[in-house]
Design a protein around this motif. Structure first.
Motif, PDB file in Angstrom:
ATOM      1  N   CYS A  23       0.865  -1.185   0.000  1.00 48.56           N
ATOM      2  CA  CYS A  23       0.000   0.000   0.000  1.00 48.56           C
ATOM      3  C   CYS A  23       0.895   1.226   0.000  1.00 48.56           C
ATOM      4  N   ILE A  24       0.822   2.029  -1.067  1.00 51.31           N
ATOM      5  CA  ILE A  24       1.624   3.246  -1.182  1.00 51.31           C
ATOM      6  C   ILE A  24       0.699   4.439  -0.964  1.00 51.31           C
ATOM      7  N   LEU A  25       0.895   5.138   0.142  1.00 52.12           N
ATOM      8  CA  LEU A  25       0.106   6.325   0.463  1.00 52.12           C
ATOM      9  C   LEU A  25       0.890   7.532  -0.044  1.00 52.12           C
ATOM     10  N   ALA A  26       0.467   8.035  -1.194  1.00 49.47           N
ATOM     11  CA  ALA A  26       1.265   9.020  -1.933  1.00 49.47           C
ATOM     12  C   ALA A  26       0.666  10.406  -1.801  1.00 49.47           C
ATOM     13  N   GLY A  27       1.358  11.292  -1.098  1.00 48.35           N
ATOM     14  CA  GLY A  27       0.911  12.674  -0.983  1.00 48.35           C
ATOM     15  C   GLY A  27       0.958  13.393  -2.319  1.00 48.35           C
ATOM     16  N   ALA A  28       0.304  14.537  -2.381  1.00 48.93           N
ATOM     17  CA  ALA A  28       0.259  15.328  -3.620  1.00 48.93           C
ATOM     18  C   ALA A  28       1.668  15.672  -4.082  1.00 48.93           C
ATOM     19  N   GLY A  29       1.932  15.469  -5.381  1.00 46.55           N
ATOM     20  CA  GLY A  29       3.217  15.860  -5.960  1.00 46.55           C
ATOM     21  C   GLY A  29       4.394  15.032  -5.498  1.00 46.55           C
ATOM     22  N   SER A  30       4.134  13.824  -4.983  1.00 41.92           N
ATOM     23  CA  SER A  30       5.215  13.020  -4.394  1.00 41.92           C
ATOM     24  C   SER A  30       5.815  12.007  -5.360  1.00 41.92           C
ATOM     25  N   SER A 248     -16.980  11.232  -4.011  1.00 40.47           N
ATOM     26  CA  SER A 248     -17.997  10.393  -3.367  1.00 40.47           C
ATOM     27  C   SER A 248     -19.325  10.464  -4.109  1.00 40.47           C
ATOM     28  N   PHE A 249     -19.571  11.582  -4.820  1.00 35.77           N
ATOM     29  CA  PHE A 249     -20.839  11.713  -5.554  1.00 35.77           C
ATOM     30  C   PHE A 249     -20.951  10.696  -6.681  1.00 35.77           C
ATOM     31  N   THR A 250     -19.844  10.067  -7.049  1.00 31.41           N
ATOM     32  CA  THR A 250     -19.882   9.008  -8.065  1.00 31.41           C
ATOM     33  C   THR A 250     -19.967   7.616  -7.439  1.00 31.41           C
ATOM     34  N   GLY A 251     -19.970   7.549  -6.100  1.00 33.35           N
ATOM     35  CA  GLY A 251     -19.949   6.263  -5.420  1.00 33.35           C
ATOM     36  C   GLY A 251     -18.564   5.829  -5.006  1.00 33.35           C
ATOM     37  N   ALA A 252     -17.546   6.647  -5.310  1.00 37.63           N
ATOM     38  CA  ALA A 252     -16.168   6.307  -4.926  1.00 37.63           C
ATOM     39  C   ALA A 252     -15.986   6.467  -3.424  1.00 37.63           C
ATOM     40  N   SER A 253     -15.023   5.713  -2.878  1.00 42.20           N
ATOM     41  CA  SER A 253     -14.755   5.779  -1.447  1.00 42.20           C
ATOM     42  C   SER A 253     -13.301   5.421  -1.179  1.00 42.20           C
ATOM     43  N   ALA A 254     -12.696   6.160  -0.221  1.00 44.52           N
ATOM     44  CA  ALA A 254     -11.332   5.837   0.212  1.00 44.52           C
ATOM     45  C   ALA A 254     -11.325   4.693   1.222  1.00 44.52           C
ATOM     46  N   HIS A 255     -12.488   4.114   1.474  1.00 41.77           N
ATOM     47  CA  HIS A 255     -12.620   3.039   2.471  1.00 41.77           C
ATOM     48  C   HIS A 255     -11.648   1.897   2.206  1.00 41.77           C
ATOM     49  N   TRP A 256     -11.511   1.497   0.936  1.00 39.29           N
ATOM     50  CA  TRP A 256     -10.665   0.344   0.627  1.00 39.29           C
ATOM     51  C   TRP A 256      -9.182   0.690   0.753  1.00 39.29           C
ATOM     52  N   LEU A 257      -8.816   1.916   0.411  1.00 39.24           N
ATOM     53  CA  LEU A 257      -7.421   2.340   0.599  1.00 39.24           C
ATOM     54  C   LEU A 257      -7.071   2.363   2.082  1.00 39.24           C
ATOM     55  N   LEU A 258      -7.930   2.983   2.881  1.00 38.44           N
ATOM     56  CA  LEU A 258      -7.649   3.111   4.309  1.00 38.44           C
ATOM     57  C   LEU A 258      -7.761   1.772   5.039  1.00 38.44           C
ATOM     58  N   GLY A 259      -8.454   0.813   4.432  1.00 35.28           N
ATOM     59  CA  GLY A 259      -8.629  -0.495   5.070  1.00 35.28           C
ATOM     60  C   GLY A 259      -7.613  -1.543   4.646  1.00 35.28           C
ATOM     61  N   MET A 260      -6.618  -1.146   3.844  1.00 32.38           N
ATOM     62  CA  MET A 260      -5.637  -2.129   3.355  1.00 32.38           C
ATOM     63  C   MET A 260      -4.913  -2.848   4.488  1.00 32.38           C
ATOM     64  N   LYS A 262      -5.882  -3.387   7.501  1.00 32.61           N
ATOM     65  CA  LYS A 262      -6.784  -4.281   8.226  1.00 32.61           C
ATOM     66  C   LYS A 262      -7.045  -5.548   7.424  1.00 32.61           C
ATOM     67  N   ARG A 263      -7.210  -5.414   6.109  1.00 32.23           N
ATOM     68  CA  ARG A 263      -7.463  -6.586   5.267  1.00 32.23           C
ATOM     69  C   ARG A 263      -6.202  -7.424   5.089  1.00 32.23           C
ATOM     70  N   HIS A 266      -0.127  -7.930   7.185  1.00 32.19           N
ATOM     71  CA  HIS A 266       1.308  -8.013   6.919  1.00 32.19           C
ATOM     72  C   HIS A 266       1.715  -7.198   5.691  1.00 32.19           C
ATOM     73  N   ALA A 267       0.837  -6.302   5.226  1.00 29.40           N
ATOM     74  CA  ALA A 267       1.127  -5.505   4.033  1.00 29.40           C
ATOM     75  C   ALA A 267       2.307  -4.561   4.274  1.00 29.40           C
ATOM     76  N   THR A 268       3.064  -4.334   3.213  1.00 28.56           N
ATOM     77  CA  THR A 268       4.095  -3.298   3.240  1.00 28.56           C
ATOM     78  C   THR A 268       3.424  -1.956   2.973  1.00 28.56           C
ATOM     79  N   VAL A 269       3.531  -1.036   3.907  1.00 28.95           N
ATOM     80  CA  VAL A 269       2.899   0.279   3.781  1.00 28.95           C
ATOM     81  C   VAL A 269       3.993   1.341   3.690  1.00 28.95           C
ATOM     82  N   VAL A 270       3.933   2.141   2.626  1.00 35.31           N
ATOM     83  CA  VAL A 270       4.942   3.180   2.403  1.00 35.31           C
ATOM     84  C   VAL A 270       4.235   4.519   2.227  1.00 35.31           C
ATOM     85  N   ARG A 271       4.719   5.528   2.937  1.00 33.22           N
ATOM     86  CA  ARG A 271       4.178   6.876   2.762  1.00 33.22           C
ATOM     87  C   ARG A 271       5.164   7.705   1.944  1.00 33.22           C
TER      88      ARG A 271
END
Length: 630
Positions: A23-30, A248-260, A262-263, A266-271
């Protein structure tokens, strides 16, 4: 040269994690695109996977093309990079070639036909708002029979019972014609993989690892299909930024990104927090919003040298704000910044039309949003063609009323309908300003083209964009005007989730700027300004004095504030008596011109732009009395 050369430590850590889950949590312009393309290239170069075993999923064809080009430049060919829809269509053709019907290129035409049968008050609602609502429902896998039960606190663009009927009729007519839409593509692929074990096993064998870009924008439909592609495998890399989850008005959600995590514990998480776009000053301002953005904290760190401090500035009126912005654009251009590297961002297309006028009057070319490309103006231009009648204001008002114009616009309208209503208001106001008794309706239409035509697809100039359309782009200089209450956050944003998304829109706007940023407001300040650290003195400076509404504050070019206030008070009384908005009597600019000129006769009053024969006859004596008494 290694494909890992030039990466910073965090990017390199993500690229070297060739086995999932990642899971790569990529800030703006990163540098997220750089990171994931290098990771894919290293998956192949290191021998972890063959190129034809990889599937990279993006949200646009353009993004897929960019990814393919970058991989090719790294010497990595043969990797599939597709959108969800392109991949689903390819798979349907491969495993169930008879299941996919003819694909609707747009929902708008079919929905326009259906909308024509709605009650008159809703007949002119933009088909785009209806399409967005249907897409939201289908992205959440909500069928017509379950639509009303699924709404919760969500408010559709037309009354729920009518919207439910439109959705049901849309699905019925589409099926009758043997057509499918883009959401159906994903749903058909899901059903195929759920019921066809051979197809499911083949795809899971064919693709051994997946990369999903912009994962904060995934919806339930897309996530369900991704899970079927993946099966029991954990070879999944996702990249996204929950701070830029604005769909979100299209039905999109960050739920799955933020839940990586938990699911996949042992995931590798990089910011990724090193920003390669903006100056330290701009990033410092953007980071002030971080404590309230929620999700996973990411503090953007600068890599560029210092630049000018962002401007946070209040104005006493929209007119003075507009005049300053036009002057600032000229100043930035004089310093060597190309017009194409300047952007003005607003919450809605309706507000952008203000800046079409501002830039036109300043002689500055622009591109992007255009009043003339939208439904209200297109209809007027069509009906005004070759009409030689000179009662312009009356005819335009009648056309606007025929099109469902509302003088009192409710909050909970779809965004396109809000824009359409604002466009109708603007057209009526311009007709009243330009009605001089001699100009024909056809000439009025020509004047609209002269003012608002951005000169077509190849137009060059300042970019006029909504915050949503600006996502993924960057500019040397960015202006965020009208940061007023009920503008951003939008007036229809009520609940905590909606307000949070409005805050993320502001964050997206700020992080589009490379070197120069200006945030301005001229009404009651947005509550987000306090979060940015705007001082109490700035907020207090724009609050209307007691007894005086912000709508009648004096424009900077009004020569006599006492006279302007008297004219504004007269206008307000007159508008209430006629049950019309104040600008139908005279616009602020006309009042300012009268206050500056102090006309003493009907002839002098008639010489002022915006005072045509009809208004001279109707209001002339009253105006002259106000001028004489002030």
């Amino acid at each position: 040269m290694s494909v890992l050369d030039g990466l910073n430590p965090e990017q390199r850590r993500a690229a070297e994690a060739v086995r999932g889950p990642v899971c790569i949590l990529a800030g703006a312009g990163s540098g997220k695109t750089t990171t994931i393309t290098r990771r894919i290239a290293w998956q192949v170069a290191s021998g972890a996977f063959r190129a034809d075993e990889l599937l990279a999923v993006t949200f646009t064809d353009k993004a897929a093309s960019v990814m393919k080009a970058r991989l090719a430049a790294l010497g990595t060919g043969g990797v599939e990079a597709r959108t969800f829809h392109s991949a689903a269509l390819s798979q349907l053709h491969r495993y169930a070639p008879d299941s996919a019907g003819r694909i609707l290129s747009t929902k708008a035409l079919l929905l326009r036909q259906i909308a024509n049968s709605l009650p008159k008050a809703f007949r002119f609602r933009p088909a785009g708002d209806l399409a967005t609502e249907i897409e939201r429902a289908k992205a959440r896998r909500v069928r017509p029979d379950d639509y009303l039960r699924s709404l919760g606190e969500h408010v559709p663009p037309i009354p729920p019972d009518l919207m439910g009927k439109v959705y049901r009729e849309y699905e019925h007519r589409k099926a009758e014609r043997g057509e499918i839409d883009f959401e159906d593509l994903l749903e058909l692929a899901i059903r195929m993989f759920e019921t066809d074990e051979r197809a499911r096993n083949d795809v899971q064998t064919r693709y051994r690892a997946f990369t999903v870009d912009e994962y904060q924008d995934v919806n339930l439909l897309q996530q369900t299909l991704l899970d079927l592609w993946r099966g029991p495998s954990e070879e999944l890399c996702v990249v996204g930024d929950d701070y830029q989850a604005i769909y979100s008005f299209t039905g999109a959600s960050a739920h799955w990104l933020l839940g990586m995590e938990k699911r996949f514990p042992h995931a590798t998480v990089v910011r990724l927090e090193h920003n390669y776009r903006s100056t330290p000053e701009i990033l410092e301002l953007a980071n002030r919003l971080v404590p309230r953005l929620g999700g996973v904290e990411k503090t953007l760190q600068p890599t560029h040298s210092s630049g000018p401090e962002p401007v946070l500035r209040s104005f006493v009126s929209p007119e003075s704000e507009h005049a300053w912005l036009a002057a600032e654009v000229r100043r930035v251009v004089a310093e060597g910044v190309p017009l194409e590297e300047i952007a003005i961002l607003c919450r809605t297309n309706a507000r952008l039309a203000d800046f079409e006028e501002v830039l036109h009057e300043a002689g500055l070319p622009f591109q992007g949003a255009s009043l003339l490309s939208r439904e209200a103006a297109r209809r007027l231009l069509r009906l005004a063609a070759n009409v030689q009648a000179t009662d312009v204001a009356r005819r335009v008002r009648a056309l606007a009323e025929e099109a469902g114009w509302l003088t009192d616009v409710p909050d909970k309208l779809g965004e396109r309908e809000q824009t359409r209503q604002a466009d109708l208001n603007r057209l009526v106001r311009l007709a009243e300003e330009l009605d001089d008794g001699e100009r024909t309706l056809s000439e009025f239409a020509d004047e609209l083209r002269r003012r608002f035509d951005p000169r077509g697809e190849g137009a060059r100039g300042v970019h006029l964009l909504t915050y949503h359309r600006a996502k993924g782009l960057e500019f040397d200089a960015v202006f965020l005007p009208r940061l007023d209450e009920k503008e951003l956050p939008a007036r229809q944003a009520r609940g905590a989730d909606e307000l949070a998304e409005e805050r993320r829109l502001l964050y997206v706007g700020i992080t589009r700027a490379r070197r120069s940023l200006a945030i301005t407001w001229s009404g009651r300040p947005s509550p987000f300004l306090a979060e940015l650290g705007a001082g109490a003195e700035l907020v207090a400076a724009v609050r209307a004095p007691r007894g005086r509404s912000a709508a009648v504050q004096m424009p900077v070019d009004a020569g006599d504030s006492v006279l302007y206030d008297a004219l504004a008070a007269w206008r307000l009384r007159t508008a209430r008596g006629e049950a019309v908005p104040a600008f139908h009597v005279f616009h602020n600019r006309v009042l300012a011109a009268i206050a500056s000129a102090r006309p003493r006769s009907r002839a002098e009053l008639a010489a002022i732009s915006g005072v045509g024969p009809a208004k001279l006859e109707r209001y002339g004596n009253d105006v002259l009395e106000v001028v004489a008494a002030a």
